[in-house]
Design a protein around this motif. Sequence first.
Motif, PDB file in Angstrom:
ATOM      1  N   HIS A 246       0.967  -1.315   0.071  1.00 56.80           N
ATOM      2  CA  HIS A 246      -0.060   0.006  -0.147  1.00 56.80           C
ATOM      3  C   HIS A 246       0.826   1.088   0.034  1.00 56.80           C
ATOM      4  CE1 HIS A 246      -3.294   3.021   1.002  1.00 56.80           C
ATOM      5  NE2 HIS A 246      -2.506   3.201   1.967  1.00 56.80           N
TER       6      HIS A 246
ATOM      7  N   LEU B 223      -9.197  -3.808   9.707  1.00 56.53           N
ATOM      8  CA  LEU B 223      -8.249  -3.226   8.649  1.00 56.53           C
ATOM      9  C   LEU B 223      -7.069  -2.594   9.206  1.00 56.53           C
ATOM     10  CD1 LEU B 223     -11.096  -1.371   6.480  1.00 56.53           C
ATOM     11  CD2 LEU B 223      -9.985  -3.668   5.836  1.00 56.53           C
ATOM     12  N   GLY B 224      -7.082  -2.333  10.363  1.00 54.20           N
ATOM     13  CA  GLY B 224      -5.968  -1.445  11.005  1.00 54.20           C
ATOM     14  C   GLY B 224      -6.311  -0.043  11.273  1.00 54.20           C
TER      15      GLY B 224
ATOM     16  N   GLN C 281      -4.951   4.002  12.960  1.00 56.02           N
ATOM     17  CA  GLN C 281      -3.877   4.796  13.785  1.00 56.02           C
ATOM     18  C   GLN C 281      -4.053   4.343  15.182  1.00 56.02           C
ATOM     19  OE1 GLN C 281      -3.867   9.213  12.711  1.00 56.02           O
ATOM     20  NE2 GLN C 281      -5.771   8.492  11.722  1.00 56.02           N
TER      21      GLN C 281
ATOM     22  N   HIS D 133      -7.562  11.538  11.556  1.00 57.71           N
ATOM     23  CA  HIS D 133      -7.046  11.393  10.023  1.00 57.71           C
ATOM     24  C   HIS D 133      -5.726  11.776   9.737  1.00 57.71           C
ATOM     25  CE1 HIS D 133      -8.376  15.768   9.698  1.00 57.71           C
ATOM     26  NE2 HIS D 133      -7.215  15.663   8.895  1.00 57.71           N
ATOM     27  N   VAL D 134      -5.021  11.220   8.809  1.00 59.49           N
ATOM     28  CA  VAL D 134      -3.685  11.672   8.367  1.00 59.49           C
ATOM     29  C   VAL D 134      -3.852  12.533   7.142  1.00 59.49           C
ATOM     30  CG1 VAL D 134      -2.493   9.865   9.534  1.00 59.49           C
ATOM     31  CG2 VAL D 134      -3.408   9.515   7.235  1.00 59.49           C
TER      32      VAL D 134
ATOM     33  N   PHE E 164      -1.454  13.898   3.801  1.00 60.74           N
ATOM     34  CA  PHE E 164      -0.384  14.103   2.988  1.00 60.74           C
ATOM     35  C   PHE E 164      -0.288  15.058   1.986  1.00 60.74           C
ATOM     36  CE2 PHE E 164      -0.229   9.762   4.902  1.00 60.74           C
ATOM     37  CZ  PHE E 164       1.172   9.472   5.252  1.00 60.74           C
TER      38      PHE E 164
ATOM     39  N   MET F 177      -7.900   2.604   2.551  1.00 62.01           N
ATOM     40  CA  MET F 177      -6.659   3.276   2.906  1.00 62.01           C
ATOM     41  C   MET F 177      -6.334   2.477   4.301  1.00 62.01           C
ATOM     42  SD  MET F 177      -5.851   5.282   0.420  1.00 62.01           S
ATOM     43  CE  MET F 177      -4.724   6.393   0.987  1.00 62.01           C
TER      44      MET F 177
ATOM     45  N   GLY G 257      -7.614   1.318   6.621  1.00 59.50           N
ATOM     46  CA  GLY G 257      -8.161   1.874   8.083  1.00 59.50           C
ATOM     47  C   GLY G 257      -7.896   3.228   8.399  1.00 59.50           C
ATOM     48  N   MET G 258      -7.288   4.087   7.839  1.00 58.33           N
ATOM     49  CA  MET G 258      -7.128   5.342   7.898  1.00 58.33           C
ATOM     50  C   MET G 258      -7.658   6.551   7.072  1.00 58.33           C
ATOM     51  SD  MET G 258      -3.205   4.909   8.665  1.00 58.33           S
ATOM     52  CE  MET G 258      -2.423   6.479   9.050  1.00 58.33           C
ATOM     53  N   LEU G 259      -8.607   7.322   7.570  1.00 59.01           N
ATOM     54  CA  LEU G 259      -9.002   8.269   7.013  1.00 59.01           C
ATOM     55  C   LEU G 259      -7.868   8.943   6.365  1.00 59.01           C
ATOM     56  CD1 LEU G 259     -11.786  10.154   5.690  1.00 59.01           C
ATOM     57  CD2 LEU G 259     -11.630  11.004   8.041  1.00 59.01           C
ATOM     58  N   THR G 260      -7.810   9.289   5.016  1.00 59.15           N
ATOM     59  CA  THR G 260      -6.755  10.074   4.579  1.00 59.15           C
ATOM     60  C   THR G 260      -6.931  11.336   3.774  1.00 59.15           C
ATOM     61  OG1 THR G 260      -5.607   7.839   4.222  1.00 59.15           O
ATOM     62  CG2 THR G 260      -4.451   9.476   3.182  1.00 59.15           C
TER      63      THR G 260
ATOM     64  N   ILE H  98      -5.671  14.219   1.241  1.00 63.47           N
ATOM     65  CA  ILE H  98      -4.423  14.749   0.357  1.00 63.47           C
ATOM     66  C   ILE H  98      -4.619  16.022   0.166  1.00 63.47           C
ATOM     67  CG2 ILE H  98      -3.701  14.040  -1.962  1.00 63.47           C
ATOM     68  CD1 ILE H  98      -3.587  11.709  -0.268  1.00 63.47           C
TER      69      ILE H  98
END
Lengths: 149, 149
Positions: A22, A82-83, A85, B87-88, B90, B130, B132-135, B137
């Motif tokens: 990923h 799903l995993g 943070q 969330h993260v 990038f 993603m 399991g992480m709200l991402t 951009i």
Amino acid sequence: MKLGRLNHIGVATPSIADSIKHYRDTMGATHIHEPFDLEEQGVKVCFVDTPTDSGMNGTQIELIEPLGEKSTIRGFLEKNPLGGQHHVCFEVPDIAEARAEFEEMGKRILGPTRIGAHGTPIFFVHPKDMQGMLTEIMETPREGAHWSN
Amino acid sequence: MKLGRLNHIGVATPSIADSIKHYRDTMGATHIHEPFDLEEQGVKVCFVDTPTDSGMNGTQIELIEPLGEKSTIRGFLEKNPLGGQHHVCFEVPDIAEARAEFEEMGKRILGPTRIGAHGTPIFFVHPKDMQGMLTEIMETPREGAHWSN
């Protein structure tokens, strides 16, 4: 204490192998370290580097996969298959001083100070005392050893 | 795409005022920006800067508090009353190009590209696509505007 570098964000995953795909194929990561076992903490670990304006020395993503039946992250993955943070990790110059300060503030520290994934002493602070975030405090690696893992 | 800077981690909180105290008094943050409303996204926002080796230009903590009854983070806070990692985000050099790439990969993008908290275009990708992480951009702010918020 003074806020130090956000060394890494800990991201739980059911499969580091899948997460590496990923980060490499979807996100375009170019610096993915070799995974290794951190038996004391019951996790397999893999660091992904992110850039700053000056190099690949940004906050890392620490992928963590359960290692062994008693891994501390099994419960997290049961709730989040799903995993996702899992924790954040900030650096301090002196781990003993930081621990004493957190204790003085009445923050619940989880277990003893021990050696973390970057080979320096770390401890964890309870998320209920840290605005809902499991928080790792780690001593800054000495000059030259910064990105050995 | 190529992995860009981890611009910020989004941290939901029931009270930015309380979180500011936490980051200032417990964590020792020295650079906490003025909170502001981001009405379009239904959140009040406050950035906390973290250091790198060269300055205060590390990954930021973006504190987000619900704004209005329909805030998208109310559900998150119902499940996590103390707040937590939400969330993260990038950076990418070109938001339209990044969006096209994510679409081509079949990733579910949440809503239109819009202006985010740093005043540049952003979009969100579904956590189920993603790991399991709200991402989020976001397009990198132009030179000189980097840390305006």
